[in-house]
Scaffold this active site. Sequence first.
Site, short mmCIF file in Angstrom:
data_model
loop_
_atom_site.label_atom_id
_atom_site.label_comp_id
_atom_site.label_asym_id
_atom_site.label_seq_id
_atom_site.Cartn_x
_atom_site.Cartn_y
_atom_site.Cartn_z
N CYS A 69 0.98 -1.85 0.23
CA CYS A 69 -0.07 0.07 -0.26
C CYS A 69 0.59 1.41 -0.20
O CYS A 69 1.45 1.50 0.84
CB CYS A 69 -0.98 -0.07 1.19
N CYS A 72 -0.18 4.14 3.12
CA CYS A 72 0.50 3.56 4.12
C CYS A 72 1.58 3.53 4.24
O CYS A 72 2.13 3.65 4.93
CB CYS A 72 0.18 1.82 4.00
#
Length: 310
Positions: A69, A72
């Site tokens: 991600c 993230c």
Amino acid sequence: MTDPTSGAVLRGAVDLSSLRNRPTPAAEGEQAQAPASSLVFDATDANFGQVLELSRTVPVVVDLWAEWCGPCKQLSPVLEHVVRELAGRVVLAKVDVDANPQLAQGFRAQSIPMVVALIAGQPVPLFTGAVPEQQVREVFAQLLQLAAQHGVTGTVPTDGEDAPADEAAGEPALPPLHQEAFDAIEAGDYARAITAYEAALAENARDEDARAGLGQVRLLHRVQGIDGAEVRAAAAADPLDVSAQLAVADLDVAGGHVDDAFGRLLDLFAQLPADERIPVRERLLELFGLIGDADGRVLQARSRLASLLF
């Protein structure tokens, strides 16, 4: 942020009941490491009962993330920095959703990064997606006020962890253009961050940190201020609306729905005339680079793209 006075803050959205009484490794006869041996620690399916107990003493911020991600990776360092600034008044529990499927299911983590707090064992939603550092500070300040209202005012020993100033002094300085990009991201000025990373790549085409940062910030810039419901409705109404489909794919990647994004763009690519495919192919290649060439989903999507090209 939601007030947890009802004792069921996220009923229907979060179900931690299966994890509350889960035995820790110590209870099973194995040696267990306390989850809060530092201000930032990994929370797992196995030790989450301890994390819930810890939240009765100090607010616990839960960062649900995954290695693939991109947003993230943008958000996690910001969360860690702000937590360390608070010097034990808040701790950060990092949950890798791929490695801890029960926690991912309990938090109903349909999109990541997803940030939730725990106060006295009760979950409090904070935000989803990557946000600027100043916004994180503001949310954490509200969280501390909410925790105080519920008697959760303890602190956690830092075990000699450096204060933020010492930590910054011990780290090598970022290259000037990288620092400019970082400062711009903190301010939510993604356009300025893009310009800084592009300048860094113009100076050194092999600057992989700048290349990775550029991909992440371009995505954040594209999704900033988008009305998700509106673009999804436009995409549903016209499956060949390239702009709408690209926007929805960006939202899906930013929310962690990588397979959905790749599938959408590959389906679109397959339906378009050859002379209209270029923007879709370019966006796919950019997203491949953002997720990582070694990721299984990227490999599968690349294979399908190649089959459509030849």
